[in-house]
Motif scaffolding. Structure first.
Motif, PDB file in Angstrom:
ATOM      1  N   GLU A 194       0.879  -1.229  -0.184  1.00 33.37           N
ATOM      2  CA  GLU A 194       0.011  -0.014   0.000  1.00 33.37           C
ATOM      3  C   GLU A 194       0.880   0.969  -0.050  1.00 33.37           C
ATOM      4  O   GLU A 194       0.479   2.261  -0.547  1.00 33.37           O
ATOM      5  N   THR A 195       1.999   1.129   0.810  1.00 33.33           N
ATOM      6  CA  THR A 195       2.989   2.130   0.499  1.00 33.33           C
ATOM      7  C   THR A 195       3.544   2.445  -0.766  1.00 33.33           C
ATOM      8  O   THR A 195       3.573   3.598  -1.119  1.00 33.33           O
ATOM      9  N   ALA A 196       3.881   1.445  -1.532  1.00 30.49           N
ATOM     10  CA  ALA A 196       4.441   1.616  -2.668  1.00 30.49           C
ATOM     11  C   ALA A 196       3.327   2.219  -3.610  1.00 30.49           C
ATOM     12  O   ALA A 196       3.761   2.691  -4.729  1.00 30.49           O
ATOM     13  N   ASP A 197       2.068   1.752  -3.442  1.00 27.17           N
ATOM     14  CA  ASP A 197       0.951   2.303  -4.037  1.00 27.17           C
ATOM     15  C   ASP A 197       0.344   3.776  -3.714  1.00 27.17           C
ATOM     16  O   ASP A 197      -0.508   4.333  -4.170  1.00 27.17           O
ATOM     17  N   GLU A 198       0.955   4.294  -2.728  1.00 29.11           N
ATOM     18  CA  GLU A 198       1.015   5.771  -2.446  1.00 29.11           C
ATOM     19  C   GLU A 198      -0.251   5.712  -1.916  1.00 29.11           C
ATOM     20  O   GLU A 198      -1.134   6.754  -1.945  1.00 29.11           O
ATOM     21  N   LYS A 199      -0.406   4.721  -0.885  1.00 31.61           N
ATOM     22  CA  LYS A 199      -1.699   5.100  -0.056  1.00 31.61           C
ATOM     23  C   LYS A 199      -1.183   4.783   1.446  1.00 31.61           C
ATOM     24  O   LYS A 199      -1.470   3.789   1.940  1.00 31.61           O
ATOM     25  N   PRO A 200      -0.552   5.822   2.209  1.00 27.33           N
ATOM     26  CA  PRO A 200       0.131   5.823   3.446  1.00 27.33           C
ATOM     27  C   PRO A 200      -1.128   5.589   4.462  1.00 27.33           C
ATOM     28  O   PRO A 200      -0.749   4.834   5.725  1.00 27.33           O
ATOM     29  N   GLY A 201      -2.344   6.071   4.154  1.00 23.69           N
ATOM     30  CA  GLY A 201      -3.337   6.056   5.274  1.00 23.69           C
ATOM     31  C   GLY A 201      -3.551   4.563   5.429  1.00 23.69           C
ATOM     32  O   GLY A 201      -3.858   3.956   6.575  1.00 23.69           O
ATOM     33  N   GLU A 202      -3.940   3.719   4.463  1.00 25.50           N
ATOM     34  CA  GLU A 202      -4.235   2.282   4.603  1.00 25.50           C
ATOM     35  C   GLU A 202      -2.961   1.400   5.060  1.00 25.50           C
ATOM     36  O   GLU A 202      -3.331   0.838   5.799  1.00 25.50           O
ATOM     37  N   ALA A 203      -1.956   1.988   4.602  1.00 22.57           N
ATOM     38  CA  ALA A 203      -0.883   1.090   5.318  1.00 22.57           C
ATOM     39  C   ALA A 203      -0.613   1.446   6.698  1.00 22.57           C
ATOM     40  O   ALA A 203      -0.333   0.501   7.565  1.00 22.57           O
ATOM     41  N   ASP A 204      -0.836   2.586   7.215  1.00 21.26           N
ATOM     42  CA  ASP A 204      -0.646   2.959   8.729  1.00 21.26           C
ATOM     43  C   ASP A 204      -1.757   2.128   9.327  1.00 21.26           C
ATOM     44  O   ASP A 204      -1.740   1.489  10.467  1.00 21.26           O
ATOM     45  N   ARG A 205      -3.032   1.867   8.650  1.00 17.20           N
ATOM     46  CA  ARG A 205      -4.080   1.080   9.389  1.00 17.20           C
ATOM     47  C   ARG A 205      -3.825  -0.220   9.399  1.00 17.20           C
ATOM     48  O   ARG A 205      -3.965  -1.092  10.376  1.00 17.20           O
ATOM     49  N   LEU A 206      -3.280  -0.970   8.288  1.00 18.22           N
ATOM     50  CA  LEU A 206      -2.853  -2.267   8.267  1.00 18.22           C
ATOM     51  C   LEU A 206      -1.761  -2.454   9.355  1.00 18.22           C
ATOM     52  O   LEU A 206      -1.465  -3.602  10.088  1.00 18.22           O
ATOM     53  N   ARG A 207      -0.683  -1.709   9.343  1.00 24.56           N
ATOM     54  CA  ARG A 207       0.207  -2.066  10.510  1.00 24.56           C
ATOM     55  C   ARG A 207      -0.174  -1.724  11.919  1.00 24.56           C
ATOM     56  O   ARG A 207       0.092  -2.337  12.865  1.00 24.56           O
ATOM     57  N   GLY A 208      -1.218  -0.999  12.297  1.00 25.35           N
ATOM     58  CA  GLY A 208      -1.830  -0.810  13.625  1.00 25.35           C
ATOM     59  C   GLY A 208      -2.414  -2.086  13.822  1.00 25.35           C
ATOM     60  O   GLY A 208      -2.423  -2.407  14.868  1.00 25.35           O
ATOM     61  N   LEU A 209      -3.189  -2.478  12.813  1.00 19.50           N
ATOM     62  CA  LEU A 209      -3.873  -3.957  13.002  1.00 19.50           C
ATOM     63  C   LEU A 209      -2.864  -5.086  13.035  1.00 19.50           C
ATOM     64  O   LEU A 209      -3.132  -5.694  14.203  1.00 19.50           O
ATOM     65  N   ALA A 210      -1.849  -5.040  12.623  1.00 18.43           N
ATOM     66  CA  ALA A 210      -0.643  -5.898  12.957  1.00 18.43           C
ATOM     67  C   ALA A 210      -0.156  -5.968  14.253  1.00 18.43           C
ATOM     68  O   ALA A 210      -0.056  -7.014  14.826  1.00 18.43           O
ATOM     69  N   GLY A 211       0.055  -4.663  14.832  1.00 20.70           N
ATOM     70  CA  GLY A 211       0.385  -4.502  16.260  1.00 20.70           C
ATOM     71  C   GLY A 211      -0.472  -4.857  17.222  1.00 20.70           C
ATOM     72  O   GLY A 211      -0.411  -5.659  18.233  1.00 20.70           O
ATOM     73  N   ARG A 212      -1.846  -4.462  16.948  1.00 23.59           N
ATOM     74  CA  ARG A 212      -2.793  -5.094  17.857  1.00 23.59           C
ATOM     75  C   ARG A 212      -2.833  -6.753  17.750  1.00 23.59           C
ATOM     76  O   ARG A 212      -2.929  -7.249  18.915  1.00 23.59           O
TER      77      ARG A 212
END
Length: 49
Positions: free
Chosen positions: A27-45
């Motif tokens: 998602e970061t590579a596709d220039e969607k930083p908001g979605e990337a952050d959401r996925l990383r947050g989910l991974a952390g949880r």
């Protein structure tokens, strides 16, 4: 907010978190930083359980 409960082994938990982070990288590579952050947050949880 909705809650989902799934029983997984520690290895499955790590695999899920790793897969979400890989998807976040895409998602970061596709220039969607908001979605990337959401996925990383989910991974952390998931890791914290």
């Amino acid at each position: 907010m909705h809650t989902v409960a799934v029983e997984v082994t520690p290895r499955e938990r790590a695999d899920l978190a790793r897969a979400l982070r890989a998807l976040a990288d895409e998602e970061t590579a596709d220039e969607k930083p908001g979605e990337a952050d959401r996925l990383r947050g989910l991974a952390g949880r998931i890791e914290r359980g």
